[in-house]
Structure formats: C-alpha cells, structure tokens
Scaffold this active site. Structure first.
Site, mmCIF file in Angstrom:
data_model
loop_
_atom_site.group_PDB
_atom_site.id
_atom_site.type_symbol
_atom_site.label_atom_id
_atom_site.label_comp_id
_atom_site.label_asym_id
_atom_site.label_seq_id
_atom_site.Cartn_x
_atom_site.Cartn_y
_atom_site.Cartn_z
ATOM 1 N N HIS A 1 9.996 -2.593 -2.934
ATOM 2 C CA HIS A 1 10.191 -1.312 -2.923
ATOM 3 C C HIS A 1 11.268 -0.948 -4.248
ATOM 4 C CE1 HIS A 1 11.482 2.902 -2.485
ATOM 5 N NE2 HIS A 1 10.145 2.948 -2.108
ATOM 6 N N GLY B 1 11.279 10.460 -4.563
ATOM 7 C CA GLY B 1 12.199 11.326 -4.223
ATOM 8 C C GLY B 1 12.812 12.513 -5.172
ATOM 9 N N SER C 1 6.797 11.236 -4.271
ATOM 10 C CA SER C 1 6.733 12.715 -4.015
ATOM 11 C C SER C 1 5.277 13.122 -3.640
ATOM 12 C CB SER C 1 7.265 13.554 -5.129
ATOM 13 O OG SER C 1 8.551 13.258 -5.431
ATOM 14 N N ASN D 1 7.042 5.795 4.941
ATOM 15 C CA ASN D 1 8.140 5.195 4.678
ATOM 16 C C ASN D 1 9.385 5.698 5.030
ATOM 17 O OD1 ASN D 1 10.128 3.434 3.783
ATOM 18 N ND2 ASN D 1 9.608 3.659 1.446
ATOM 19 N N LYS E 1 12.395 4.839 5.153
ATOM 20 C CA LYS E 1 13.595 4.471 4.592
ATOM 21 C C LYS E 1 14.784 4.458 5.680
ATOM 22 C CE LYS E 1 11.870 6.206 0.359
ATOM 23 N NZ LYS E 1 12.176 6.410 -0.909
ATOM 24 N N GLU F 1 13.492 0.824 -4.567
ATOM 25 C CA GLU F 1 15.154 0.852 -4.088
ATOM 26 C C GLU F 1 15.573 -0.661 -3.695
ATOM 27 O OE1 GLU F 1 14.513 3.639 -0.827
ATOM 28 O OE2 GLU F 1 13.914 5.085 -2.699
ATOM 29 N N GLU G 1 4.193 3.084 -7.467
ATOM 30 C CA GLU G 1 5.307 3.840 -7.009
ATOM 31 C C GLU G 1 5.904 4.097 -8.352
ATOM 32 O OE1 GLU G 1 6.097 4.741 -2.780
ATOM 33 O OE2 GLU G 1 7.424 2.847 -3.637
#
Ligand code: PGA
Length: 261
Positions: A102, A180, A220, A12, A14, A104, A174
C-alpha cells in the site's frame, strides 16, 4: 469485468475501528447484505491486526459471508522481528487476504517494490491472497508517464512469480494522488492503466492467466462513482478506504450492479 473474474469489493479500514467497533461494523454490514449480494460480489474487510480475532469469531460463529484479511504481512515467517505479524499467524486466524505495498506503507515505512515482492511471496507461502498495491504520484501522472511507471512497479512486485502464484494474487491500482484526497481517477484514466497492466500480464504470463487475475481500483472510490468505475472492462473491484468506514455506504458499493446507469 468478465465472467471468470468475480468482482471484489475490499474495505481497507486503515488505522480505524477498534475491535468493539469492528464487530458492530461487520454486524451492520451482515444485516444489510443478502445472498444475492454475496453471489454477485465478493465482500472483504481489511482490518487492523487487533480486530482480526474478534471479526473471525463473529463471522465464523454467525456464518457470515464477508471475508476478512490484514493490511500488511511480514516478509518473514517467524523469528526476531519485533512488531511484525507473520503470514502463518494470519492464516491461523482464518484470514484470506493481506494487502502488500500500500502506498502508505511505501511512504511511511520505506517499503519498495522488492519488499513488496517478498511480502507477496510470504503471503502466498501461507495460502493468503496478496493484494499487491501500486500506483503513480501526481508528478508522474502530470508528466504522462503513468503507464510506463506502473508497469515497472508491477514487473518488480511480481518478479520471479510463477503463473500459479500470479493467479493466486490480486492486483490493486491506486494512484497516490487519488488516495484520501477526494480526487478520483476518471473511469477512462483508471481503465487505461488497468488495461495496460493486463496486457503486460499476457506478455509476462499467458492470456489465460491475465484473464484470470483480478485488478482492483482504489483512490476515493465511493458509492457515487463505484458503478462507473466497475463498468470498465479491466476493473474487477475496489480497494476502498474512507468510504468503507461507513457500513451503509460500503454495502451500497457492494451493490454497484443495482446502480449501473
Ligand atoms: P481512499 O483510500 O478510498 O480513502 O482514497 C483507498 C486506499 O488507500 O486503499
């Protein structure tokens, strides 16, 4: 991992890599990956929308075995939705996958489980495989409620799904606190949640359907921990952010089988 579920390593990207950089990145991966790698593991890049056409031309032109997809998809098929990209547009570009839900998107764009459900169904309408993402916050993890919370998310994200629609989807656990941050869920913690999701799938659909659906871990994940996460029976792949931006590291992750202890 069981034999019926082919491992999937999904990068991904991003909002990183423009279309020139994307082309160079895919070329570098393709140069390193072998027929055995593609045989053992499905390799997927989830690029910004602006990269997709360039990646398509390269992959189709050079007959590269890497698959590609988008990081989001509109819940609508066409119309007055400024800034949105539809499933039919992505399908026309040869995309196989689209991420929905996701964290985000949930955090910065106000998407909730019902939005994710509609987006997943939109992807399926256009024969894209939705990668349906979910996961708990640090607060929920610290309260010990992660399994109940995640099952609630999955139930709402898959509301109204038929067996066939569930089988045509990929799930991605996730935990938000691991994304991250450099904090990875331990293999046992990730397995606990993925196993609970699979048990829920048995109840909601059937044992056959539950056994066929791939569940990815993300947060991560990197070359140093991929093999131990992939050794868990209910983890069928990775949704990899930061580590997928280094093509050599990502290729090493695709080859986790060679690094298993
Ligand atoms: P990360 O991101 O690997 O950088 O933690 C994973 C993701 O958000 O999909």
């Amino acid at each position: 991992m069981t034999e019926s579920r082919k491992p999937l390593m999904a990068g991904n990207w991003k909002m990183n890599l423009n279309h020139f950089e994307a082309t160079a990145h895919v070329q570098r991966m393709a140069f390193a990956l072998t027929a055995e790698d593609y045989e053992a593991c499905e390799v997927l890049v989830l690029t910004p929308f602006t990269d997709i056409r360039s990646v398509q031309v390269l992959i189709e032109g050079d007959k590269i075995g890497i698959k590609y997809g988008a990081q989001d998809v509109s819940e609508h098929d066409s119309g007055a939705y400024t800034g949105e990209v539809s499933g039919s547009m992505l399908a026309k570009l040869g995309c196989g996958y689209a991420v929905v839900g996701h964290s985000e998107r949930r955090q910065y764009h106000g998407e909730d489980n019902s939005t994710v459900n509609r987006k997943a169904l939109a992807a399926l309408r256009h024969s894209l495989t939705p990668i349906i993402a979910f996961g708990e916050s640090l607060q929920i993890r610290e309260s010990g409620e992660q399994v109940a919370f995640v099952l609630g998310q999955v139930e709402q994200c898959l509301a109204g799904f038929t067996d066939e629609q569930a089988r045509a989807s990929v799930l991605a656990y996730e935990p938000i606190w691991a994304i991250g941050t450099g904090l990875t869920a331990s293999p046992e913690d990730a397995q606990e949640v993925c196993a609970a999701v699979r048990e829920w799938l048995v109840e909601r659909f059937s044992a056959e359907t539950a056994a066929a659906i791939r569940i990815l871990y993300g947060g991560s994940m990197k070359a140093a921990n991929a093999a131990e996460l992939m050794a868990q029976p209910d983890i069928d792949g990775g949704l990899v952010g930061g580590a997928s931006l280094d093509p050599d590291e990502f290729v090493t992750m695709v080859r986790y089988r060679l690094h298993a202890s």
